[in-house]
Design an enzyme around this catalytic site. Structure first.
Site, PDB file in Angstrom:
ATOM      1  N   GLY A  14      -9.775  -2.988   3.470  1.00 27.66           N
ATOM      2  CA  GLY A  14     -10.821  -1.967   3.443  1.00 27.66           C
ATOM      3  C   GLY A  14     -12.091  -2.476   4.096  1.00 27.66           C
ATOM      4  O   GLY A  14     -12.155  -2.644   5.312  1.00 27.66           O
ATOM      5  N   GLU A  26      -1.835  -1.416  -4.197  1.00 25.47           N
ATOM      6  CA  GLU A  26      -3.277  -1.635  -4.302  1.00 25.47           C
ATOM      7  C   GLU A  26      -3.717  -1.481  -5.758  1.00 25.47           C
ATOM      8  O   GLU A  26      -3.954  -0.359  -6.218  1.00 25.47           O
ATOM      9  CB  GLU A  26      -4.029  -0.592  -3.466  1.00 25.47           C
ATOM     10  CG  GLU A  26      -3.775  -0.665  -1.989  1.00 25.47           C
ATOM     11  CD  GLU A  26      -4.981  -0.168  -1.198  1.00 25.47           C
ATOM     12  OE1 GLU A  26      -5.514  -0.935  -0.413  1.00 25.47           O
ATOM     13  OE2 GLU A  26      -5.402   0.986  -1.412  1.00 25.47           O
ATOM     14  N   HIS A  51      -4.286   7.323  -1.530  1.00 22.17           N
ATOM     15  CA  HIS A  51      -5.276   6.267  -1.809  1.00 22.17           C
ATOM     16  C   HIS A  51      -5.970   6.587  -3.137  1.00 22.17           C
ATOM     17  O   HIS A  51      -6.238   7.749  -3.434  1.00 22.17           O
ATOM     18  CB  HIS A  51      -6.291   6.181  -0.667  1.00 22.17           C
ATOM     19  CG  HIS A  51      -7.149   4.955  -0.777  1.00 22.17           C
ATOM     20  ND1 HIS A  51      -8.210   4.876  -1.647  1.00 22.17           N
ATOM     21  CD2 HIS A  51      -7.054   3.749  -0.184  1.00 22.17           C
ATOM     22  CE1 HIS A  51      -8.748   3.668  -1.556  1.00 22.17           C
ATOM     23  NE2 HIS A  51      -8.069   2.963  -0.675  1.00 22.17           N
ATOM     24  N   LYS A 107     -12.581   3.647   5.831  1.00 20.53           N
ATOM     25  CA  LYS A 107     -13.181   4.637   4.909  1.00 20.53           C
ATOM     26  C   LYS A 107     -14.340   5.373   5.604  1.00 20.53           C
ATOM     27  O   LYS A 107     -14.247   5.680   6.783  1.00 20.53           O
ATOM     28  CB  LYS A 107     -13.629   3.946   3.617  1.00 20.53           C
ATOM     29  CG  LYS A 107     -12.527   3.083   3.011  1.00 20.53           C
ATOM     30  CD  LYS A 107     -12.830   2.594   1.636  1.00 20.53           C
ATOM     31  CE  LYS A 107     -11.734   1.626   1.206  1.00 20.53           C
ATOM     32  NZ  LYS A 107     -11.814   1.252  -0.195  1.00 20.53           N
TER      33      LYS A 107
HETATM   34  P1  PGA Z   1     -11.104  -3.174  -0.004  1.00 19.78           P
HETATM   35  O1  PGA Z   1     -10.390  -1.742   0.057  1.00 19.78           O
HETATM   36  O2  PGA Z   1     -10.368  -4.094   0.915  1.00 19.78           O
HETATM   37  O3  PGA Z   1     -12.515  -2.902   0.406  1.00 19.78           O
HETATM   38  O4  PGA Z   1     -11.006  -3.623  -1.438  1.00 19.78           O
HETATM   39  C1  PGA Z   1      -9.002  -1.642   0.177  1.00 19.78           C
HETATM   40  C2  PGA Z   1      -8.614  -0.189   0.179  1.00 19.78           C
HETATM   41  O5  PGA Z   1      -9.273   0.617  -0.476  1.00 19.78           O
HETATM   42  O6  PGA Z   1      -7.643   0.196   0.847  1.00 19.78           O
END
Ligand code: PGA
Length: 229
Positions: A211, A148, A81, A9
Site C-alpha cells: 500500500g 491482508e 479490500h 489508494k
Molecule cells: P499498507 O496497505 O501496505 O499501507 O499497509 C496495504 C493494503 O491496504 O493493501
C-alpha cells in the site's frame, strides 16, 4: 516470478504522481493500482495496471465499470479490500463482482483477512470470506488471493513469518480441497523496504500487495528489487 502489486489508494497528489513516474521502469511482474483519476498518466508509461475496485456494468455515480476499464486495456482488479468492506461491501456483493469479473475476462486480486479481535479465530474468518466470496465460482484461473490481516494494514505491525506462512498454507489447502485449484497467495499489510527481506523468505509466498510504500518510488523500487532477487 513473484508478483508485486502497488495499491496506491487515494494517497497521491498530481505532483506526487509526476515524481513517481519521472524515470521509473517496471518489470513485468509489477502491477500498479493508481487512483482512478491518474490512470491515463500511468497508461502512457506502459505500466501493467489494475483498478482498486470495480463496479458491475450499470449506472452508478462515482464508480467505474468493467467496460470502461477494458476500453483502456485494463483487465485486472482488486476486489474485497478491507477499506471497501468497511464502507458497504459484503461477501455477497464481492461474490457478484467476482462472477461478473470472470464473465468480463478480468483477473482478480481478492483480499481476505482478519481484524485484531478476530485473531484467535482467523481460520474461521478466512474460511467464511473465501467460501462466501467464491460461492458458485467455477473458474479460478484468473483469481489470486491477497492475505491482508486488517490489523496490519497501514499500522506498521505485521504478523510473524510463521503466522503468514500458516495463513497462506490454510488458504491454499482450503481452496485446493474445496475447488481443486492451486491458487496463488500474496501477503499485504505494512510491507516496506525494511521488512521485505524477511517477508520474502516465506516459502509459500507468491508475492506482496504493497500500500503506502508503493507511493514512494525509491521505497517501491527497493521492495521490487528484493522480491526479484
Ligand atoms: P499498507 O496497505 O501496505 O499501507 O499497509 C496495504 C493494503 O491496504 O493493501
Amino acid at each position: 516470478m513473484k508478483l508485486v502489486v502497488g495499491n496506491q489508494k487515494n494517497y497521491m497528489s498530481l505532483k506526487d504522481v509526476s515524481l513517481f513516474l519521472k524515470d521509473i521502469k517496471l518489470n513485468d511482474n509489477v502491477i500498479i493500482c493508481p487512483s482512478n483519476i491518474y490512470i491515463p498518466f500511468y497508461l502512457k508509461r506502459g505500466f501493467k495496471l489494475a483498478t482498486q475496485n470495480i463496479c458491475e456494468n450499470k449506472t452508478i455515480t462515482g464508480e467505474i465499470t468493467f467496460s470502461q476499464a477494458k476500453s483502456l486495456g485494463i483487465n485486472t482488479t482488486i476486489l474485497g479490500h478491507s477499506e471497501r468492506r468497511s464502507l458497504y461491501e459484503t461477501n455477497e456483493i464481492i461474490n457478484c463482482k467476482i462472477k461478473e469479473a470472470i464473465e468480463n475476462d478480468f483477473k482478480i486480486i481478492l483480499c481476505v483477512g482478519e481484524t485484531e479481535d478476530e485473531m484467535n479465530e482467523k481460520e474461521i474468518v478466512l474460511k467464511k470470506e473465501l467460501e462466501e466470496c467464491l460461492k458458485d465460482v467455477t473458474n479460478f484461473e484468473n483469481i489470486i488471493i491477497a492475505y491482508e490481516p486488517i490489523w496490519a494494514i497501514g499500522t506498521g505491525k505485521i504478523p510473524s513469518n510463521n503466522d503468514i506462512y500458516e495463513s497462506i498454507k490454510y488458504i491454499k489447502d482450503l481452496t485446493n480441497s474445496i475447488y481443486n485449484t492451486e491458487i496463488k497467495v500474496l501477503y499485504g499489510g505494512s510491507v516496506n523496504s525494511e521488512n521485505i527481506k524477511e517477508i520474502n523468505q516465506i516459502e509459500n509466498l507468491d508475492g506482496v500487495l504493497v500500500g503506502k510504500a508503493s507511493t514512494n518510488i525509491d521505497e517501491f523500487l527497493k521492495i521490487i528489487e528484493v522480491v526479484n532477487s
